[in-house]
Design a protein around this motif. Sequence first.
Motif, PDB file in Angstrom:
ATOM      1  N   GLN A 292       0.800  -1.266  -0.151  1.00  0.00           N
ATOM      2  CA  GLN A 292       0.026   0.071   0.009  1.00  0.00           C
ATOM      3  C   GLN A 292       0.879   1.366  -0.057  1.00  0.00           C
ATOM      4  O   GLN A 292       1.846   1.288   0.536  1.00  0.00           O
TER       5      GLN A 292
ATOM      6  N   LEU B 139      -2.406   6.852 -10.491  1.00  0.00           N
ATOM      7  CA  LEU B 139      -3.257   6.656 -11.861  1.00  0.00           C
ATOM      8  C   LEU B 139      -4.615   6.998 -11.722  1.00  0.00           C
ATOM      9  O   LEU B 139      -5.337   7.773 -12.184  1.00  0.00           O
TER      10      LEU B 139
ATOM     11  N   GLN C 217       2.960   6.542 -10.220  1.00  0.00           N
ATOM     12  CA  GLN C 217       1.691   7.629 -10.577  1.00  0.00           C
ATOM     13  C   GLN C 217       0.726   7.142  -9.783  1.00  0.00           C
ATOM     14  O   GLN C 217       0.126   5.890  -9.984  1.00  0.00           O
TER      15      GLN C 217
ATOM     16  N   ASP D 214      -4.209   0.949  -2.075  1.00  0.00           N
ATOM     17  CA  ASP D 214      -3.755  -0.193  -2.586  1.00  0.00           C
ATOM     18  C   ASP D 214      -2.707   0.021  -3.776  1.00  0.00           C
ATOM     19  O   ASP D 214      -3.014   0.875  -4.644  1.00  0.00           O
TER      20      ASP D 214
ATOM     21  N   ARG E 202      -3.631  11.417  -9.747  1.00  0.00           N
ATOM     22  CA  ARG E 202      -2.847  11.354 -10.912  1.00  0.00           C
ATOM     23  C   ARG E 202      -1.291  12.227 -10.770  1.00  0.00           C
ATOM     24  O   ARG E 202      -0.716  12.382 -11.789  1.00  0.00           O
ATOM     25  N   SER E 203      -1.176  12.349  -9.318  1.00  0.00           N
ATOM     26  CA  SER E 203       0.189  12.789  -9.061  1.00  0.00           C
ATOM     27  C   SER E 203       1.119  11.714  -9.166  1.00  0.00           C
ATOM     28  O   SER E 203       1.064  10.607  -9.124  1.00  0.00           O
ATOM     29  N   TRP E 204       2.531  12.327  -9.806  1.00  0.00           N
ATOM     30  CA  TRP E 204       3.579  11.334  -9.865  1.00  0.00           C
ATOM     31  C   TRP E 204       4.204  11.461  -8.413  1.00  0.00           C
ATOM     32  O   TRP E 204       4.534  12.653  -7.850  1.00  0.00           O
TER      33      TRP E 204
ATOM     34  N   ALA F 189       6.617  14.225  -6.596  1.00  0.00           N
ATOM     35  CA  ALA F 189       7.550  14.148  -7.524  1.00  0.00           C
ATOM     36  C   ALA F 189       7.844  15.880  -7.896  1.00  0.00           C
ATOM     37  O   ALA F 189       9.133  16.064  -7.929  1.00  0.00           O
ATOM     38  N   HIS F 190       6.917  16.579  -7.784  1.00  0.00           N
ATOM     39  CA  HIS F 190       6.853  18.155  -8.289  1.00  0.00           C
ATOM     40  C   HIS F 190       7.527  18.713  -6.918  1.00  0.00           C
ATOM     41  O   HIS F 190       6.713  18.799  -6.023  1.00  0.00           O
TER      42      HIS F 190
ATOM     43  N   THR G  66       9.775   6.364  -9.110  1.00  0.00           N
ATOM     44  CA  THR G  66       8.653   6.950  -9.330  1.00  0.00           C
ATOM     45  C   THR G  66       7.324   6.065  -9.491  1.00  0.00           C
ATOM     46  O   THR G  66       7.291   4.965 -10.048  1.00  0.00           O
TER      47      THR G  66
END
Lengths: 1000, 94
Positions: free
Chosen positions: B3, B58, B56, B13, B62-64, B82-83, B54
């Motif tokens: 998780q 998804l 995402q 998950d 939708r953040s990386w 990541a940003h 990395t």
Amino acid sequence: MTAIRLPRQSSRDNQDETISFFWNNKKLKARKGDSISSALLSNKFQIIGRSFKYHRARGVTSAGVEEAGALVTTGKGAYTEPNVRASTTELSEGLFVYSQNAWPSVRFDIGSILNLFGRFFAAGFYYKTFMGKIFTGKIFRGIPPLEWGRGTGIWMFFEKFIRKAAGLGTASRLADPDSYEHLHTHTDILVIGSGPAGIQSAIQAAQTGKEVLLVEQDYAIGGTYLSWPDKSEFKTQISKLNKQNITILTRTTAFGLYDDTTIGLVEFICPEERAQKPLKPRQRFHICRAESVILATGALERNYAFVNNDLPGIMTVSSARTYLNRYQLLVGSNIVISTNNDSAYEAGLELEQAGATVTILESREQIGELLLQQISGRRINLYLGSAVAKANHGVFSPCVKQIVMARKTSDGWRQSGSLSCDCLLVSAGWSPVIHLASHQGCPIEWNKENACFISSGDDKSIFFAGSAAGIWQFEDCIQSAPQVARKTKKAQKQSSIIGGWHTDIEPLYEICVPAIKGKAFIDPQHDVTASDVRLAHQEGFISVEHLKRYTTLGMATDQGKMGNIIGLALMADALNRPISDVGVTRFRPPYTSISLGALAGAHRQSHFKPIRRTPFHNWSLANNGVMIDAGLWHRPWYYPKQGENLQDAYIREATITRRSLGICDVSSLGKIMIQGPDSTIFLNRIYTNPFAKLAVGKARYGIILREDGMVFDDGTTWRLSENSYLMTTTTNHAAAVMARLEELLQTRWPELRVHVTSITDQWAGCAIAGPNSRNLLSEIVDDPSEISNETLPFMGVKQVLLQTIPCYIARISFSGERAFEVYIPSDYSHAMMQFIWNKAQMFESCLYGLEALGTMRIEKGHVTGAEIDGRVTIEDIGLGKMASQNKDFVGSALRNREMLTSPNRPQLVGIFPKDKHKKFSAGALLNEAGKTKGHPLGWITAVTHSPALGHWIALGFIEGGLTAVEDKHIVLSDELRSIFLDVEIVSPHMYDPEGTRLHG
Amino acid sequence: MIQISCPFCGKRDHSEFSYGGDGQINYPSLDASQETWHDAVFLRENIYGRQIETWQHLYGCRSWLLVERDTRTHEIFSVKLAHADWQKMMEENR
Ligand SMILES: [Zn+2]
């Protein structure tokens, strides 16, 4: 062995409740609460099935999951379930039970003749015979499995006969009519196993305020308690358990332990409950997450290898005790018990009490005073230093009738007489159930004192209690629970609490006596014998992992729960090394077999994956559209008129579109809004061609590369205003392109002020193509002057009002005709399409689907996913001019690698058959004539019948492209379909290469 | 079945996420040489132990994300956006 049904001890136990079931279609009676095994035994059926390879008679060998003999098929028709363990399956009213692997019947099985040829079927028989050199005319030697490829044709030929003779049950070929559910289950502490240690652990854990889930694979809670004659202790514990707030799931197997203390559980729904509520699922698959898991999974009793140890009538000691106390079945009247440890004596005393004559063969030379006192004065004969060398069956029955004893001497075991019996019970020690900890890679150690493998979990979230930890005595098991409870609170570090027997066990794996020959099984389910292990050793398969695969030891449905340790011990003996050096194969999930239905859950048939429908979906269906799967999308394939097949329809659709007018649903194309002051910089970096100077109201076709320089995706991007663009992607790559843009913006170029939003679902799109496309648009837009060739030239984009609704019209063409794409807000799509289609009736017009779209793009040499398959460069698809030399973009550095710029790379070409009447298929290979073997020059990616050209055409790739093969004689070969043609390689732009049709 | 605690969405998950790759690669600028790009794209460490990678989110925000995970045990030690600017804002607002 003839089992005797005893009356129930307690009058409260629904004594008279009988149920009926069918054994090989014969109706029989049993007691409620019976397992299939106990029901068959009480009906005097001892031969339950025939073995895997030798077709030997097999009976009940246990009362638990370790069952290696009593495998049956339950249910009929689509409900057929093969290889069901009779020992753990509860009998339900009207259940159909069938024997397996026997013809015409289990008692008279023709296949058992294979038993006579047993010595030919030793380990590696199939490999040696069918893969080895014996069939290639050379002398048989070497290591056959490594010679894959040789003689495999012979194997293919014999396989179907062998598969028929060897094997277990047969699965139904019908679709599973039952339903299954998936659940996500969360708990603080999961206790697996409801024996004494499990119940006590659950109580202790709940008392600390934790949320506790207790799971039990059996249909009754209690574990070992169920096999006790005296139920008072059990009842006390159950009432304590019920006072706590504990969730209890019976018929639930924890089949696998995964990362983060995730446990796979399969829960069987009670058959009675399902009989009343047929819509209940058959099984539930729980993905259970717990803080800690306590493995109170118990231990399994082992047998040992001696000749004919697989005869019906031979079972483990503890199972006889279970049949006696749980099912009121005395398994024999003249019982011999062979043991090497203290655990067998309780059972011996109880069986004697129930009326049997009991003889105990004790392999140890002496036993504890306490045991001696207990058996004195009872009808129990004790032979010390003795074991079984061989079991013999009767003249007319394959069941055990007599045993040949062995006596321990200074020279090893020697034959010492015989005993008659109707049942032989064996206990050669206990193996703790450490499978789940092994799934997670917890260390496993050989414990010499107790002759078993044990694990102590990971000390973080995986803990053991009771006999699963190698603790044998009841009081010690109960004591292990509070210790585990403290550990789960991280209050205490590991402390070892091994509680052994009063007198140590003496290892016993095999009795081998000179002059007694025959099969001694270690894996009765797969018919692996002790001599198979020695043969494997002789032939060099000494690693346990190799031993397992060579002999198939432990690879049957029971996964060697009983036999694996014997196999390891024999290998250790052959190697003259301790078992701890030989090691153990890592256990893999599932612990017991689980149905694929449970894993699939509701994800089956149309629910297997989500379906994406375009906004025009229902409209297309109403207009006779036939749909096709394109990834998750359902897209219109063709729109047949009366009597038309696919080919008739697409040829008509493409013809009418090129001649006059066609309308096509293109809504599935990916649509991404790109907004923000740095949007232009962003697009200029990701596209190979320049975007810096694209005017507002204009579209441009662009190509995106991967970092390694290969083509990733293509599409048109429209500049809607100074700082906003609409990017279209291919249907297939829409999601990947979106994720890629987000990755670049969030991880690589966080300084760019750009926002990307997927609007694929918000906008419906239709292509209006053909010479009459503008005439149709003039009929539907509010102001026709907006769409003239001057105001909306090729690659122009405009927002217009259609029936007062703002829509976008872009003049782009995939068909090669004068064409427009009209984008409509999805909510208006149905009405707007009807409006457009009504107006289209003024012209010769048609709806066209994916097939006609494909035909027209092949004629034009436009690439799609069939060509952009991740292995092509921008030059390979003939679009090298689109790679700017004046800027850097994603992939610009690596696309210039030596092998990617070689002129010999396969390049996009068009293909015509020389004989214009010939048809061929995608996937065919291209070669120079006379050189059709080996690596081909090229291949076909897409084929269609071209209505415009009047014959079959194709796109494909060929080494060096058009110029390299201009003067060569190229042939197409499709070995699978036996199509061989002379072909002409042409430019991929097979129709209207100058593009005059789309301008003007 | 690991998780991942998404900084925006909380513990979810891993099936909601998609794996990206090694999160510690210093990607060169677009005008860097072919050799530099070659090393960044093709020469990868196969880390046995802790690595930053990395992912995402998804099927969520939708953040990386940059996830520090042990490749042997799958234990996760930290999750960041990541940003870098967004991560800084998250930390300041905490
Ligand atoms: Zn999130």
